[in-house]
Scaffold this motif. Structure first.
Motif, mmCIF file in Angstrom:
data_model
loop_
_atom_site.group_PDB
_atom_site.id
_atom_site.type_symbol
_atom_site.label_atom_id
_atom_site.label_comp_id
_atom_site.label_asym_id
_atom_site.label_seq_id
_atom_site.Cartn_x
_atom_site.Cartn_y
_atom_site.Cartn_z
ATOM 1 N N ASN A 83 -41.639 71.114 28.466
ATOM 2 C CA ASN A 83 -40.840 69.900 28.558
ATOM 3 C C ASN A 83 -40.100 69.873 29.894
ATOM 4 O O ASN A 83 -38.885 69.922 29.933
ATOM 5 N N ARG A 84 -40.873 69.832 30.967
ATOM 6 C CA ARG A 84 -40.301 69.719 32.302
ATOM 7 C C ARG A 84 -41.053 68.621 33.024
ATOM 8 O O ARG A 84 -42.275 68.641 33.097
ATOM 9 N N PRO A 85 -40.359 67.664 33.592
ATOM 10 C CA PRO A 85 -41.039 66.554 34.269
ATOM 11 C C PRO A 85 -41.989 66.983 35.384
ATOM 12 O O PRO A 85 -43.005 66.352 35.614
ATOM 13 N N VAL A 86 -41.698 68.097 36.067
ATOM 14 C CA VAL A 86 -42.511 68.523 37.194
ATOM 15 C C VAL A 86 -43.951 68.839 36.772
ATOM 16 O O VAL A 86 -44.878 68.691 37.555
ATOM 17 N N ILE A 87 -44.146 69.240 35.546
ATOM 18 C CA ILE A 87 -45.490 69.618 35.109
ATOM 19 C C ILE A 87 -46.414 68.406 34.978
ATOM 20 O O ILE A 87 -47.632 68.535 35.019
ATOM 21 N N ASP A 88 -45.847 67.228 34.839
ATOM 22 C CA ASP A 88 -46.660 66.022 34.703
ATOM 23 C C ASP A 88 -46.816 65.252 36.017
ATOM 24 O O ASP A 88 -47.329 64.137 36.029
ATOM 25 N N GLN A 89 -46.389 65.865 37.114
ATOM 26 C CA GLN A 89 -46.594 65.262 38.430
ATOM 27 C C GLN A 89 -47.967 65.659 38.951
ATOM 28 O O GLN A 89 -48.465 66.741 38.640
ATOM 29 N N GLU A 90 -48.558 64.764 39.765
ATOM 30 C CA GLU A 90 -49.831 65.114 40.399
ATOM 31 C C GLU A 90 -49.612 66.274 41.347
ATOM 32 O O GLU A 90 -48.568 66.393 41.982
ATOM 33 N N MET A 91 -50.622 67.120 41.437
ATOM 34 C CA MET A 91 -50.558 68.268 42.323
ATOM 35 C C MET A 91 -50.714 67.817 43.775
ATOM 36 O O MET A 91 -51.359 66.816 44.046
ATOM 37 N N ILE A 92 -50.133 68.589 44.684
ATOM 38 C CA ILE A 92 -50.355 68.361 46.100
ATOM 39 C C ILE A 92 -51.771 68.829 46.404
ATOM 40 O O ILE A 92 -52.192 69.890 45.943
ATOM 41 N N GLU A 93 -52.516 68.066 47.186
ATOM 42 C CA GLU A 93 -53.934 68.355 47.418
ATOM 43 C C GLU A 93 -54.638 68.579 46.086
ATOM 44 O O GLU A 93 -55.333 69.566 45.878
ATOM 45 N N ARG A 113 -50.243 68.900 37.178
ATOM 46 C CA ARG A 113 -50.137 70.352 36.999
ATOM 47 C C ARG A 113 -50.521 70.739 35.566
ATOM 48 O O ARG A 113 -51.191 71.737 35.354
ATOM 49 N N ARG A 114 -50.099 69.944 34.605
ATOM 50 C CA ARG A 114 -50.423 70.228 33.202
ATOM 51 C C ARG A 114 -51.931 70.178 32.979
ATOM 52 O O ARG A 114 -52.507 71.069 32.367
ATOM 53 N N ASP A 115 -52.598 69.120 33.502
ATOM 54 C CA ASP A 115 -54.050 69.007 33.364
ATOM 55 C C ASP A 115 -54.742 70.233 33.937
ATOM 56 O O ASP A 115 -55.645 70.800 33.331
ATOM 57 N N PHE A 116 -54.327 70.608 35.138
ATOM 58 C CA PHE A 116 -54.943 71.739 35.814
ATOM 59 C C PHE A 116 -54.785 73.023 34.996
ATOM 60 O O PHE A 116 -55.746 73.759 34.764
ATOM 61 N N LEU A 117 -53.560 73.308 34.578
ATOM 62 C CA LEU A 117 -53.300 74.544 33.839
ATOM 63 C C LEU A 117 -54.000 74.554 32.480
ATOM 64 O O LEU A 117 -54.510 75.597 32.046
ATOM 65 N N LEU A 118 -54.039 73.413 31.812
ATOM 66 C CA LEU A 118 -54.735 73.357 30.530
ATOM 67 C C LEU A 118 -56.222 73.631 30.716
ATOM 68 O O LEU A 118 -56.826 74.375 29.929
ATOM 69 N N ARG A 119 -56.820 73.052 31.728
ATOM 70 C CA ARG A 119 -58.247 73.305 31.989
ATOM 71 C C ARG A 119 -58.484 74.765 32.361
ATOM 72 O O ARG A 119 -59.448 75.383 31.911
ATOM 73 N N LEU A 120 -57.606 75.334 33.184
ATOM 74 C CA LEU A 120 -57.752 76.725 33.584
ATOM 75 C C LEU A 120 -57.664 77.657 32.375
ATOM 76 O O LEU A 120 -58.535 78.507 32.166
#
Length: 185
Positions: A83-93, A113-120
């Motif tokens: 529950n942190r807003p930063v995790i739902d921001q688009e990643m840089i590059e 960031r959430r999408d990326f980490l969930l996929r990883l």
């Protein structure tokens, strides 16, 4: 209908479909070099039978890997509910991926960031389960004597490549969770 089922069942490995230059380094190059180095070391120091038999090196490593899926599933749940807003921001590059929404394909969808980490972590979970099954099946397969030695070394190389990929990506995921996610950049 069938394509939707295939699409849905392959989503846990969609991490490998991300488009990002750094992905090739972490996903394949580093694990490949480590697999080659460790295979060469094993080849020089051990007989292949001691590596691939029950209670051999690979069986011991598979025992370690057996405990990982539970922890990785817990990490997936934690990432999904952060529950942190930063995790739902688009990643840089941001890495991109092609996704399907209904019957529509969306090309180059940028990841948060959430999408990326969930996929990883979904990929790491599937990889750890696959590695354990791979080892258990390989331990009961009997190869003809004429190709047994080559088959055993091929098994060692394949296992080590996936094992190193698991470790490298796990370390990268932990780095991202522990440091990058808190930098807000």
């Amino acid at each position: 209908m069938t394509s939707n089922i295939v699409y849905q069942l392959t989503r846990p490995i969609s991490y490998l479909l991300l488009h990002h230059p750094a992905g090739k380094i972490y996903n394949w190059r580093i694990p490949f070099v480590l697999a080659l180095l460790s295979t060469a070391l094993l080849f020089l120091c051990f007989d292949v039978a001691t590596i691939v038999t029950k209670d051999g090196l690979i069986d011991q490593l598979a025992g370690f890997i057996t405990g990982l899926p539970g922890f990785l599933i817990a990490a997936l749940a934690a990432i999904a509910t952060f529950n942190r807003p930063v995790i739902d921001q688009e990643m840089i590059e941001s890495p991109t991926i092609t996704i399907k929404v209904g019957n529509t394909k969306i090309e180059n969808s940028q990841l948060t960031r959430r999408d990326f980490l969930l996929r990883l972590f979904a990929y790491l979970t599937v990889l750890s389960i696959f590695l354990v099954i791979f080892v258990k099946v390989a331990m009961v397969v009997t190869l003809p004597a004429t190709i047994a030695l080559y088959g055993q070394w091929l098994f060692v190389v394949g296992f080590l490549l996936l094992f190193w990929q698991l470790l490298v990506l796990l370390l990268f995921g932990m780095y991202y969770l522990c440091e990058r996610l808190n930098m807000n950049i």
